[in-house]
Design a protein around this motif. Structure first.
Motif, PDB file in Angstrom:
ATOM      1  N   GLY A   1     -10.465 -63.455  19.739  1.00 43.90           N
ATOM      2  CA  GLY A   1      -9.767 -63.816  20.963  1.00 43.90           C
ATOM      3  C   GLY A   1      -9.481 -62.600  21.836  1.00 43.90           C
ATOM      4  N   ILE A   2      -8.773 -62.839  22.924  1.00 39.97           N
ATOM      5  CA  ILE A   2      -8.522 -61.766  23.894  1.00 39.97           C
ATOM      6  C   ILE A   2      -7.183 -61.067  23.655  1.00 39.97           C
ATOM      7  CG2 ILE A   2      -8.336 -61.210  26.338  1.00 39.97           C
ATOM      8  CD1 ILE A   2     -11.098 -62.182  25.498  1.00 39.97           C
ATOM      9  N   ASP A   3      -6.129 -61.833  23.500  1.00 37.69           N
ATOM     10  CA  ASP A   3      -4.809 -61.255  23.271  1.00 37.69           C
ATOM     11  C   ASP A   3      -4.268 -61.705  21.920  1.00 37.69           C
ATOM     12  OD1 ASP A   3      -4.517 -59.927  25.834  1.00 37.69           O
ATOM     13  OD2 ASP A   3      -4.317 -61.941  26.692  1.00 37.69           O
ATOM     14  N   PRO A   4      -3.739 -60.770  21.102  1.00 35.68           N
ATOM     15  CA  PRO A   4      -3.410 -59.369  21.398  1.00 35.68           C
ATOM     16  C   PRO A   4      -4.510 -58.343  21.141  1.00 35.68           C
ATOM     17  CG  PRO A   4      -2.569 -59.944  19.239  1.00 35.68           C
ATOM     18  CD  PRO A   4      -3.207 -61.192  19.789  1.00 35.68           C
ATOM     19  N   PRO A   5      -5.735 -58.718  20.707  1.00 34.57           N
ATOM     20  CA  PRO A   5      -6.732 -57.685  20.402  1.00 34.57           C
ATOM     21  C   PRO A   5      -6.978 -56.685  21.524  1.00 34.57           C
ATOM     22  CG  PRO A   5      -7.462 -59.758  19.502  1.00 34.57           C
ATOM     23  CD  PRO A   5      -6.242 -60.055  20.319  1.00 34.57           C
ATOM     24  N   ARG A   6      -6.985 -57.149  22.771  1.00 41.50           N
ATOM     25  CA  ARG A   6      -7.265 -56.222  23.880  1.00 41.50           C
ATOM     26  C   ARG A   6      -6.265 -55.074  23.895  1.00 41.50           C
ATOM     27  NH1 ARG A   6      -6.733 -57.828  30.274  1.00 41.50           N
ATOM     28  NH2 ARG A   6      -7.532 -55.869  31.163  1.00 41.50           N
ATOM     29  N   ALA A   7      -4.980 -55.403  23.819  1.00 44.27           N
ATOM     30  CA  ALA A   7      -3.952 -54.362  23.851  1.00 44.27           C
ATOM     31  C   ALA A   7      -4.034 -53.472  22.619  1.00 44.27           C
ATOM     32  CB  ALA A   7      -2.568 -54.999  23.949  1.00 44.27           C
ATOM     33  N   LEU A   8      -4.329 -54.058  21.466  1.00 43.08           N
ATOM     34  CA  LEU A   8      -4.396 -53.275  20.232  1.00 43.08           C
ATOM     35  C   LEU A   8      -5.586 -52.331  20.230  1.00 43.08           C
ATOM     36  CD1 LEU A   8      -3.427 -56.059  17.667  1.00 43.08           C
ATOM     37  CD2 LEU A   8      -2.044 -54.066  18.336  1.00 43.08           C
ATOM     38  N   VAL A   9      -6.722 -52.784  20.727  1.00 39.09           N
ATOM     39  CA  VAL A   9      -7.895 -51.912  20.799  1.00 39.09           C
ATOM     40  C   VAL A   9      -7.630 -50.759  21.756  1.00 39.09           C
ATOM     41  CG1 VAL A   9     -10.306 -51.774  21.543  1.00 39.09           C
ATOM     42  CG2 VAL A   9      -9.557 -53.669  20.099  1.00 39.09           C
ATOM     43  N   HIS A  10      -7.025 -51.047  22.900  1.00 38.11           N
ATOM     44  CA  HIS A  10      -6.669 -49.965  23.821  1.00 38.11           C
ATOM     45  C   HIS A  10      -5.715 -48.977  23.156  1.00 38.11           C
ATOM     46  CE1 HIS A  10      -8.524 -50.525  27.720  1.00 38.11           C
ATOM     47  NE2 HIS A  10      -8.320 -51.826  27.659  1.00 38.11           N
ATOM     48  N   ALA A  11      -4.731 -49.489  22.431  1.00 45.56           N
ATOM     49  CA  ALA A  11      -3.778 -48.603  21.760  1.00 45.56           C
ATOM     50  C   ALA A  11      -4.476 -47.717  20.738  1.00 45.56           C
ATOM     51  CB  ALA A  11      -2.690 -49.437  21.084  1.00 45.56           C
ATOM     52  N   ALA A  12      -5.420 -48.292  20.005  1.00 44.70           N
ATOM     53  CA  ALA A  12      -6.158 -47.508  19.011  1.00 44.70           C
ATOM     54  C   ALA A  12      -6.973 -46.410  19.686  1.00 44.70           C
ATOM     55  CB  ALA A  12      -7.067 -48.425  18.205  1.00 44.70           C
ATOM     56  N   LEU A  13      -7.698 -46.765  20.734  1.00 45.11           N
ATOM     57  CA  LEU A  13      -8.531 -45.777  21.429  1.00 45.11           C
ATOM     58  C   LEU A  13      -7.676 -44.673  22.034  1.00 45.11           C
ATOM     59  CD1 LEU A  13     -10.990 -48.240  23.220  1.00 45.11           C
ATOM     60  CD2 LEU A  13     -11.465 -46.855  21.195  1.00 45.11           C
TER      61      LEU A  13
END
Length: 460
Positions: A84-96
């Motif tokens: 899905g899109i959220d929360p993965p989008r925010a988590l991937v950005h945080a990881a990067l």
């Protein structure tokens, strides 16, 4: 020179079907994976939404956490398998942003926000891997991004959704109706409780956008991909296609076009000849055929879903990313230099197959030929449905087909006219707008009772 780390810290987001298998394989193959990466892969946490939920016995309870954002900030590599899109989008950005490389199997996230994630990975000088996002265990992302980096890919055709392939296979092989075939796929674990994303083609569309982006070095927005699912397909249509020498598959189709220069990407039920490599793909398997200028035709085939097969692709990316943590280096960056324009649906070129239910009387073949010719559509083949008694048409009408379409006319008949007959017509390539206008005129023509389901054709 920096001292290599003693281990590589791995954070896992999600412990579902695929995530659980990643945990199992990390433990079972620890020594081999360490040797390949250059250092041990140490799982430092598993982010889940419910830490008290019962899970597979091999998942360490002490590694479970509901603090996903905190977890990604203490890892060298983050594996995102939430979906899905959220929360993965925010988590991937945080990881990067925290300097961690990311491995994901999230095709929806990449199709919708791939460019921004690639930019974020480049800015942080870390890796973004996503082999598991397309076709499960099949290494098609690696093939397009690396193996064919020195070639020019012209076309990608793929069965990239195992659920729909299983459903269609059961409809033609065992005569099941659509609903029964979907229910059976759900019972066997091939389909989700809500199969909408699969059967309506949205899952395949996300994968098509990713494949086209890789193949043609162009960012392909998901919203530019026209999509048609398989809900309207019947067992009778599947059998009729087979009788005509076709196999009906839900295909992702991506093609580089020359005039005008651009790319054509679409997803929909598509006919391929019975001897085409994709025609023999059965059950829940996936297959992708790539055409390139130097290498020619390449085919990739294998299990497109399931915990262990998809975990295999995840671990491949994880080893590569971990190897860069240990020894330096980076994954190939996004290649979008070509900047080719996706063609709008009405300008995409297609080959079509359709049936005309027409009155069985003199003049009908001539009329059909005239309508097609008026729209500039030439015929690849035409076939008249068999009757108990052959249908009579005068030689003059067959001469119309012979002259206009290089002899591609139905068999001549000698018996009396019958009330109706069916013409099965395969066109040469034309654009969607022209095809639609032609079919609309045929539908309104005197003596045409119905234009039956129209299907796109590949491989002819």
């Amino acid at each position: 020179m920096a001292t290599p780390p003693t281990d590589v810290r791995v954070a896992l987001l999600g412990a579902g079907t695929v995530g659980a298998q990643v945990v199992r394989l990390l433990a079972e193959r620890a020594d081999d994976l360490a040797a390949r990466a250059g250092a041990p892969l140490r799982l430092v946490g598993i982010a889940v939404s419910d830490a008290d939920k019962e899970r597979e016995p091999w998942i360490p309870r002490d590694l479970l956490t509901t603090d996903a954002e905190g977890l990604v900030r203490r890892a060298d590599v983050v594996v995102e398998l939430i979906g899905g899109i959220d929360p993965p989008r925010a988590l991937v950005h945080a990881a990067l942003e925290a300097g961690a490389s990311v491995v994901t199997g999230n095709k929806a996230l990449l199709a919708a926000h791939g460019p921004e994630l690639h930019d974020a990975a480049a800015a942080a000088d870390v890796d973004l891997y996503y082999e598991a996002a397309v076709a499960g265990a099949i290494p098609i992302v690696y093939a397009l991004r690396e193996s064919l980096a020195g070639d020019t890919v012209t076309e990608v055709l793929g069965i990239v959704n195992g659920t729909t392939n299983y459903v269609l296979d059961e409809m033609v092989t065992n005569g099941l109706g659509f609903d029964d075939a979907v229910a059976q796929a759900q019972a066997l674990g091939f389909a989700e409780a809500d199969p909408t994303a699969d059967v309506d083609g949205h899952d395949s569309a996300a994968k098509a956008a990713l494949l086209a982006s890789l193949a043609f070095h162009t960012r392909v927005p998901l919203e530019t991909v026209p999509v048609e699912g398989i809900r309207s397909i019947t067992a009778e249509e599947m059998t009729a296609a087979q009788d005509h020498g076709w196999a009906l598959k839900l295909l992702a189709v991506a093609r580089r076009t020359g005039s005008p220069e651009g790319i054509s990407v679409r997803v929909g039920p598509t006919l391929v000849p019975a001897d085409h490599p994709l025609a023999s793909v059965r059950g829940a398997f996936n297959a992708v055929v790539v055409e390139s200028e130097a290498a020619g035709r390449l085919m990739f085939y294998g299990q497109g879903a399931g915990g262990a097969p998809t975990a295999s692709a995840v671990l491949s990316d994880l080893v590569a990313a971990a190897g860069h943590v240990v020894g330096g280096g980076r994954a190939p960056r996004e290649s979008a230099y070509a900047d080719l324009a996706p063609l709008p649906p009405e300008r995409q070129k297609v080959t079509a197959w359709f049936d005309l239910d027409i009155e069985d009387r003199p003049g009908m073949l001539s009329m059909v030929a005239a309508v097609l010719a008026r729209h500039g559509i030439s015929i690849e083949a035409v076939r008249q449905a068999a009757h108990a008694e052959p249908t009579a048409y005068g030689d003059e009408l067959y001469d119309v087909f012979d002259d206009a379409y290089d002899g591609a006319s139905p068999a001549r008949a000698t018996a009396a006219d019958r009330e109706s007959t069916t013409l099965s017509i395969t066109t040469h390539r034309t654009d969607e707008a022209t095809l639609a206008a032609c079919l609309a005129e045929l539908a309104e023509s005197d003596g045409v009772r119905a234009v039956l389901p129209v299907r796109r054709v590949e491989g002819v």
